[in-house]
Design a protein around this motif. Structure first.
Motif, mmCIF file in Angstrom:
data_model
loop_
_atom_site.group_PDB
_atom_site.id
_atom_site.type_symbol
_atom_site.label_atom_id
_atom_site.label_comp_id
_atom_site.label_asym_id
_atom_site.label_seq_id
_atom_site.Cartn_x
_atom_site.Cartn_y
_atom_site.Cartn_z
ATOM 1 N N ARG A 101 -10.826 -9.982 54.142
ATOM 2 C CA ARG A 101 -11.569 -11.044 53.427
ATOM 3 C C ARG A 101 -11.868 -10.634 51.992
ATOM 4 O O ARG A 101 -11.813 -11.451 51.079
ATOM 5 N N LYS A 102 -12.165 -9.371 51.781
ATOM 6 C CA LYS A 102 -12.506 -8.883 50.442
ATOM 7 C C LYS A 102 -11.265 -8.797 49.552
ATOM 8 O O LYS A 102 -11.346 -9.057 48.357
ATOM 9 N N PHE A 103 -10.131 -8.404 50.132
ATOM 10 C CA PHE A 103 -8.895 -8.204 49.365
ATOM 11 C C PHE A 103 -7.734 -8.966 50.001
ATOM 12 O O PHE A 103 -6.759 -8.359 50.469
ATOM 13 N N PRO A 104 -7.780 -10.305 50.019
ATOM 14 C CA PRO A 104 -6.728 -11.065 50.699
ATOM 15 C C PRO A 104 -5.353 -10.908 50.065
ATOM 16 O O PRO A 104 -4.348 -10.826 50.773
ATOM 17 N N GLY A 105 -5.271 -10.837 48.744
ATOM 18 C CA GLY A 105 -3.975 -10.698 48.072
ATOM 19 C C GLY A 105 -3.273 -9.393 48.421
ATOM 20 O O GLY A 105 -2.133 -9.400 48.891
ATOM 21 N N PRO A 106 -3.932 -8.256 48.188
ATOM 22 C CA PRO A 106 -3.297 -6.990 48.547
ATOM 23 C C PRO A 106 -3.004 -6.876 50.048
ATOM 24 O O PRO A 106 -1.987 -6.290 50.432
ATOM 25 N N ALA A 107 -3.855 -7.445 50.904
ATOM 26 C CA ALA A 107 -3.607 -7.402 52.341
ATOM 27 C C ALA A 107 -2.334 -8.166 52.687
ATOM 28 O O ALA A 107 -1.475 -7.680 53.452
ATOM 29 N N LYS A 108 -2.187 -9.354 52.108
ATOM 30 C CA LYS A 108 -0.991 -10.162 52.366
ATOM 31 C C LYS A 108 0.258 -9.437 51.865
ATOM 32 O O LYS A 108 1.270 -9.375 52.557
ATOM 33 N N GLU A 109 0.169 -8.881 50.665
ATOM 34 C CA GLU A 109 1.317 -8.156 50.092
ATOM 35 C C GLU A 109 1.682 -6.961 50.961
ATOM 36 O O GLU A 109 2.863 -6.721 51.219
ATOM 37 N N PHE A 110 0.698 -6.231 51.425
ATOM 38 C CA PHE A 110 0.948 -5.076 52.282
ATOM 39 C C PHE A 110 1.655 -5.498 53.554
ATOM 40 O O PHE A 110 2.644 -4.879 53.973
ATOM 41 N N LEU A 111 1.174 -6.553 54.197
ATOM 42 C CA LEU A 111 1.761 -7.001 55.455
ATOM 43 C C LEU A 111 3.178 -7.541 55.263
ATOM 44 O O LEU A 111 4.035 -7.352 56.131
ATOM 45 N N GLU A 112 3.424 -8.193 54.158
ATOM 46 C CA GLU A 112 4.758 -8.723 53.886
ATOM 47 C C GLU A 112 5.772 -7.607 53.653
ATOM 48 O O GLU A 112 6.961 -7.774 53.927
ATOM 49 N N ASN A 113 5.337 -6.458 53.168
ATOM 50 C CA ASN A 113 6.232 -5.355 52.868
ATOM 51 C C ASN A 113 6.430 -4.408 54.043
ATOM 52 O O ASN A 113 7.182 -3.444 53.937
ATOM 53 N N GLN A 114 5.769 -4.684 55.171
ATOM 54 C CA GLN A 114 5.940 -3.858 56.369
ATOM 55 C C GLN A 114 7.155 -4.344 57.141
ATOM 56 O O GLN A 114 7.309 -5.527 57.399
ATOM 57 N N VAL A 115 8.043 -3.454 57.468
ATOM 58 C CA VAL A 115 9.256 -3.826 58.209
ATOM 59 C C VAL A 115 9.326 -3.023 59.483
ATOM 60 O O VAL A 115 8.910 -1.956 59.635
#
Length: 58
Positions: A44-58
């Protein structure tokens, strides 16, 4: 005996901010339910970096 604290004396008391490693250690030692709450708060505090992190996980 009375103990009086003035605002001046109280303002000199500060908490030391923990470093990242200390926070990670505390979080790892916490129960799983608490770890999930920490994760939710961080997302909730860092939604942008969280989304980016999850998108880059393979």
């Amino acid at each position: 005996m009375k103990l009086l604290l003035s605002n001046e004396g109280a303002s000199n008391l500060t908490l030391v901010r923990p470093d990242a490693l200390s926070l990670l250690i505390q979080t790892r030692r916490a129960p799983g339910k608490v770890q999930v709450e920490v994760m939710k708060w961080l997302i909730r505090k860092f939604p942008g970096p969280a989304k980016e992190f999850l998108e880059n996980q393979v």
